[in-house]
Design a protein around this motif. Sequence first.
Motif, PDB file in Angstrom:
ATOM      1  N   ILE A  53      19.179  -6.265 -59.350  1.00 27.58           N
ATOM      2  CA  ILE A  53      19.297  -5.615 -60.273  1.00 27.58           C
ATOM      3  C   ILE A  53      20.675  -5.363 -60.251  1.00 27.58           C
ATOM      4  O   ILE A  53      22.000  -5.467 -61.044  1.00 27.58           O
ATOM      5  N   ILE A  79      23.101 -15.269 -63.495  1.00 26.41           N
ATOM      6  CA  ILE A  79      21.105 -13.988 -63.647  1.00 26.41           C
ATOM      7  C   ILE A  79      20.875 -15.587 -63.875  1.00 26.41           C
ATOM      8  O   ILE A  79      19.846 -15.232 -63.317  1.00 26.41           O
ATOM      9  N   ILE A  90      15.032 -12.141 -67.327  1.00 29.11           N
ATOM     10  CA  ILE A  90      15.847 -11.064 -66.934  1.00 29.11           C
ATOM     11  C   ILE A  90      17.054 -10.890 -68.204  1.00 29.11           C
ATOM     12  O   ILE A  90      16.848 -11.744 -68.781  1.00 29.11           O
ATOM     13  N   ILE A  92      19.246  -8.612 -70.229  1.00 31.05           N
ATOM     14  CA  ILE A  92      20.841  -8.111 -70.392  1.00 31.05           C
ATOM     15  C   ILE A  92      20.973  -7.235 -71.776  1.00 31.05           C
ATOM     16  O   ILE A  92      21.238  -7.798 -73.136  1.00 31.05           O
ATOM     17  N   VAL A 181      19.726  -3.849 -67.628  1.00 27.11           N
ATOM     18  CA  VAL A 181      19.625  -4.491 -67.252  1.00 27.11           C
ATOM     19  C   VAL A 181      17.828  -4.211 -67.251  1.00 27.11           C
ATOM     20  O   VAL A 181      17.752  -3.807 -66.504  1.00 27.11           O
TER      21      VAL A 181
END
Length: 500
Positions: A53, A79, A90, A92, A181
Amino acid sequence: MKQNKVFKSIFVKLVLIYISISIISFIALGSVFYYFSGDFIYSEKKSMITGSIDGVVSVLQSTYNRNLSTVFPLVNAYIQRTADSLGAMIVIADKDGNIYPSLIKSGIKDSSLSSTVISKFLRGSSGVLKFPDQKQINVIGSDGGTYSEIGNFYDLFSDTGFSWLTVANEFSINNVPEGNVYVFLPVPDLDAGRVKILQIFSLCALGIALLATITIYFVSRRITRPIKSMRVAAQEVVAGKFDKRVEIISGDEIGELSDSFNQMIDSLENLENMRREFISNVSHEIRTPMTSISGFVEGILDGTIPSERQEYYLQIVKNESVRLNKMLNDLLELVSIESGKEIFEAKDFDICEICKRAIVMFEKPIVEKNIRINATYEYESIIARADSDSIQRVIMNLIQNAIKFSQSGSPIEIKVYYDSHKMVCVSIKDHGKGMSRDDMKYIWDRFYKADKSRIRDDAGTGLGLAIVKNIIDSQGLKIDVNSSVGSGTEFIICINNGEE
Ligand SMILES: Nc1ncnc2c1ncn2[C@@H]1O[C@H](COP(=O)(O)OP(=O)(O)OP(=O)(O)O)[C@@H](O)[C@H]1O
Ligand SMILES: [Mg+2]
């Protein structure tokens, strides 16, 4: 048959106990390992995710233009790579919880899982997604620390059917929070590693258990085999046979037990032989006088023996019955000493006195055989400590033998003295026929007589010295014999000094 089952069950029991112990220990070990490795893997993974992260955040910070809808392709690729390497999803989001679909990157192997999660997001205008629950947006506290949990993250994962590891961190630009995140990782994927290790562990455990079971099988057989053969030998002994012995295959306790067992059979066999020999000796010794008694009495009654010879034969009958009576008394005495019924009480007594009394008792045969008794006493009175009655019997038996086995006119020396250890000793020495070395080995045995053809008149039963030996041994005393054929015999007994 019943016993056979018991032996079998000892063997089965040993194997079962072993297998149960192994299973319990493997399960316990496995559980402990699984439990602790879980914590370890979670914390490892969490710190790895936190690091990832941080990487994502710094990339975002370097390229951020305050509009998440346009992220450089380079950042996109970074990412995605991070998500792939974590095997995680992940996401965001900006500080209001808005998520641009291009900022959802999934590295989860099962892509349908990502779709299930994404379908839970709220769909806003122009395709922007949003966390359905405000709590999901406000996970970072005022201190700005990393958020982590294992669960369904406020209902986000409830449709997937299992828990997820969620790690979230805030990203700020110039110390102004801009958004979060999130990294989501399915717990089953996280557990896959330790399940794999557990599988390997179980496989090893199974292999070890199998190997150990085979070993314990042979070890148990090694233990139970001698026990089994002991049972067979014991049954043979019960049936009166003594030819079986247990094979000694080890030097351990079982080997020692087998050895003792064999010794026990040896001594039982010995005892049984002695018993048989004893009974045959007794019956033989009784039969001879009984036959002559009944033969002579019958001859007198039916007139075969003329009246002038009757007195002669009646005298023989009387002698034989006296001999029978003596033998029975001797036997009873022997049995009583051997069974421990006769109690010997050690007391101080004058041994010279005992010897003098014994000599007087044999006055008749001494005179008849014209024997000279030379008695010498080192002191007028010598005090010894033992059971005086039994010692008198011993001395009388020895004097009787000395007289019996001496020729007419030959001397007998009796000496009472202290030896070099201050023990009180009595020596009874004759100059009679003596004994061979072979005879000397057996004189202490019951019914042993060196000269089997001895004339009936003075024929003993061979019990005298057996009684002597028993009396001496029962009181822990010592008796020695020196003898040579033709020149005579000396018996020496040594007793504790009573004055000490
Ligand atoms: N002084 C001795 N001289 C020679 N031989 C002896 C002497 N004492 C014992 N023996 C031998 O030992 C044997 C056993 O002696 P033991 O006193 O036991 O029996 P016994 O005298 O024959 O009979 P019992 O004593 O029962 O009347 C004798 O038969 C004899 O052969
Ligand atoms: Mg005798």
